[in-house]
Design a protein around this motif. Structure first.
Motif, mmCIF file in Angstrom:
data_model
loop_
_atom_site.group_PDB
_atom_site.id
_atom_site.type_symbol
_atom_site.label_atom_id
_atom_site.label_comp_id
_atom_site.label_asym_id
_atom_site.label_seq_id
_atom_site.Cartn_x
_atom_site.Cartn_y
_atom_site.Cartn_z
ATOM 1 N N ALA A 112 0.859 -1.132 0.006
ATOM 2 C CA ALA A 112 -0.019 -0.020 -0.029
ATOM 3 C C ALA A 112 0.783 1.247 -0.051
ATOM 4 N N LEU A 113 2.038 1.276 0.584
ATOM 5 C CA LEU A 113 2.750 2.334 0.905
ATOM 6 C C LEU A 113 3.286 2.662 -0.650
ATOM 7 N N ALA A 114 3.810 1.691 -1.277
ATOM 8 C CA ALA A 114 4.368 1.769 -2.757
ATOM 9 C C ALA A 114 3.291 2.192 -3.369
ATOM 10 N N VAL A 115 2.173 1.578 -3.571
ATOM 11 C CA VAL A 115 1.215 2.047 -4.305
ATOM 12 C C VAL A 115 0.667 3.688 -4.146
ATOM 13 N N VAL A 116 0.703 4.164 -2.800
ATOM 14 C CA VAL A 116 0.516 5.372 -2.649
ATOM 15 C C VAL A 116 1.439 6.443 -3.167
ATOM 16 N N TRP A 117 2.885 5.984 -2.931
ATOM 17 C CA TRP A 117 3.764 7.020 -3.532
ATOM 18 C C TRP A 117 3.920 6.840 -5.061
ATOM 19 N N SER A 118 3.826 5.788 -5.640
ATOM 20 C CA SER A 118 3.854 5.718 -7.197
ATOM 21 C C SER A 118 2.798 6.311 -7.809
ATOM 22 N N LEU A 174 2.365 7.663 9.245
ATOM 23 C CA LEU A 174 3.533 7.991 8.258
ATOM 24 C C LEU A 174 3.373 7.924 6.926
ATOM 25 N N ILE A 175 1.955 7.510 6.461
ATOM 26 C CA ILE A 175 1.541 7.642 5.151
ATOM 27 C C ILE A 175 0.869 9.090 4.848
ATOM 28 N N GLY A 176 0.001 9.509 5.925
ATOM 29 C CA GLY A 176 -0.847 10.765 5.777
ATOM 30 C C GLY A 176 -0.013 11.906 5.944
ATOM 31 N N PHE A 177 0.863 11.921 7.017
ATOM 32 C CA PHE A 177 1.405 13.349 7.105
ATOM 33 C C PHE A 177 2.440 13.752 5.742
ATOM 34 N N ARG A 185 6.745 17.215 -9.718
ATOM 35 C CA ARG A 185 6.869 15.753 -9.782
ATOM 36 C C ARG A 185 8.091 15.480 -8.755
ATOM 37 N N GLN A 186 9.124 15.925 -9.189
ATOM 38 C CA GLN A 186 10.322 16.103 -8.444
ATOM 39 C C GLN A 186 10.332 16.223 -6.899
ATOM 40 N N TYR A 187 9.537 17.438 -6.536
ATOM 41 C CA TYR A 187 9.427 17.537 -5.137
ATOM 42 C C TYR A 187 8.602 16.338 -4.617
ATOM 43 N N THR A 188 7.721 15.959 -5.094
ATOM 44 C CA THR A 188 6.816 14.777 -4.666
ATOM 45 C C THR A 188 7.402 13.839 -4.516
ATOM 46 N N GLN A 189 8.614 13.309 -5.418
ATOM 47 C CA GLN A 189 9.209 12.041 -5.449
ATOM 48 C C GLN A 189 10.334 12.186 -4.277
ATOM 49 N N PHE A 190 10.747 13.552 -4.127
ATOM 50 C CA PHE A 190 11.717 13.776 -2.972
ATOM 51 C C PHE A 190 10.956 13.516 -1.572
ATOM 52 N N ILE A 191 9.680 14.120 -1.333
ATOM 53 C CA ILE A 191 9.363 13.767 -0.291
ATOM 54 C C ILE A 191 8.863 12.364 -0.041
ATOM 55 N N GLY A 192 8.481 11.593 -0.862
ATOM 56 C CA GLY A 192 8.183 10.042 -1.138
ATOM 57 C C GLY A 192 9.366 9.307 -0.813
ATOM 58 N N ILE A 202 9.402 7.134 2.711
ATOM 59 C CA ILE A 202 9.812 5.655 2.765
ATOM 60 C C ILE A 202 10.680 5.230 3.436
ATOM 61 N N PHE A 203 11.878 6.202 3.498
ATOM 62 C CA PHE A 203 13.064 5.758 4.306
ATOM 63 C C PHE A 203 12.763 5.926 5.699
ATOM 64 N N VAL A 204 12.186 7.035 6.284
ATOM 65 C CA VAL A 204 11.763 7.217 7.552
ATOM 66 C C VAL A 204 10.945 5.902 8.040
ATOM 67 N N THR A 205 9.819 5.506 7.035
ATOM 68 C CA THR A 205 8.720 4.489 7.507
ATOM 69 C C THR A 205 9.722 3.289 7.673
ATOM 70 N N ALA A 206 10.560 2.958 6.656
ATOM 71 C CA ALA A 206 11.327 1.840 6.826
ATOM 72 C C ALA A 206 11.905 1.623 8.112
ATOM 73 N N LEU A 207 12.723 2.676 8.401
ATOM 74 C CA LEU A 207 13.538 2.704 9.740
ATOM 75 C C LEU A 207 12.690 2.592 10.878
ATOM 76 N N TRP A 208 11.635 3.355 10.909
ATOM 77 C CA TRP A 208 10.676 3.103 11.981
ATOM 78 C C TRP A 208 9.833 1.880 12.015
ATOM 79 N N GLY A 209 9.821 1.132 10.855
ATOM 80 C CA GLY A 209 9.082 -0.107 10.752
ATOM 81 C C GLY A 209 9.989 -1.248 11.356
ATOM 82 N N MET A 210 11.350 -0.955 10.842
ATOM 83 C CA MET A 210 12.439 -1.885 11.384
ATOM 84 C C MET A 210 12.655 -1.905 12.746
#
Length: 177
Positions: free
Chosen positions: A24-30, A108-111, A145-152, A156-164
């Motif tokens: 779901a996280l990957a689908v939201v950001w793509s 972590l998805i919504g903010f 689009r580049q700003y959106t990808q940077f935020i994404g 994803i990095f912060v979410t992955a660290l927090w999830g781990m």
């Protein structure tokens, strides 16, 4: 042990260890990076390559979506802002104060998506003010689009660290010491 307990032991239903959360996280950001101000990015690449009618279609749909975004922001912007702030605050408190993992995952998805929403309103305002055409419009859309990808990527990095960290913190092996 009942069959439901067995299923919940075999399939971990927590957010950060669940494959469906990461899908779901990957689908939201793509999706967020593909739809630039409500315009599919392939439409922009086709307009840049072919020009003519494709270019006119792009400019028309950007104009329509910019007007739509700014109308929504003007009519119900404060109400939406209050509602989004309420929901994000509730998720943050539930997630990080009361340690509800599902609320952490939603936050972590919504903010970051709320940041993309604010960026969309800002870009729509700039596009309406500048009234760009052709390559100048392309630059605005590509930059958005580049700003959106940077935020994404940061999200994803912060979410992955927090999830781990959450998975390690809740694992039996980590808590054994």
């Amino acid at each position: 042990m009942s069959w439901t307990q067995t299923i919940f032991e075999v399939i971990d239903m927590r957010s950060f260890s669940n494959l469906w959360f990461w899908i779901a996280l990957a689908v939201v950001w793509s999706t967020a990076s593909h739809w630039v101000l409500g315009v599919p990015f392939d439409m922009l690449t086709r307009a840049r390559k072919d020009g003519g009618e494709a270019r006119q279609d792009l400019e028309d749909i950007v104009r329509v979506n910019v007007n739509r975004i700014l109308h929504i922001a003007g009519v119900s912007g404060l109400i939406l802002l209050g509602f989004v702030c309420f929901v994000l605050t509730a998720l943050a408190i539930l997630g990080f104060v009361y340690d509800v993992e599902f609320a952490q995952a939603l936050f972590l998805i919504g903010f970051p998506m709320s940041l993309v929403g604010a960026l969309s309103i800002r870009t729509a305002t700039v596009i309406r003010r500048a009234d760009p055409e052709g390559e100048e419009l392309d630059k605005f859309l590509i930059r958005h689009r580049q700003y959106t990808q940077f935020i994404g990527m940061v999200s994803i990095f912060v979410t992955a660290l927090w999830g781990m960290w959450q998975n390690l913190d809740r694992s039996y092996l980590f808590n054994a010491f």
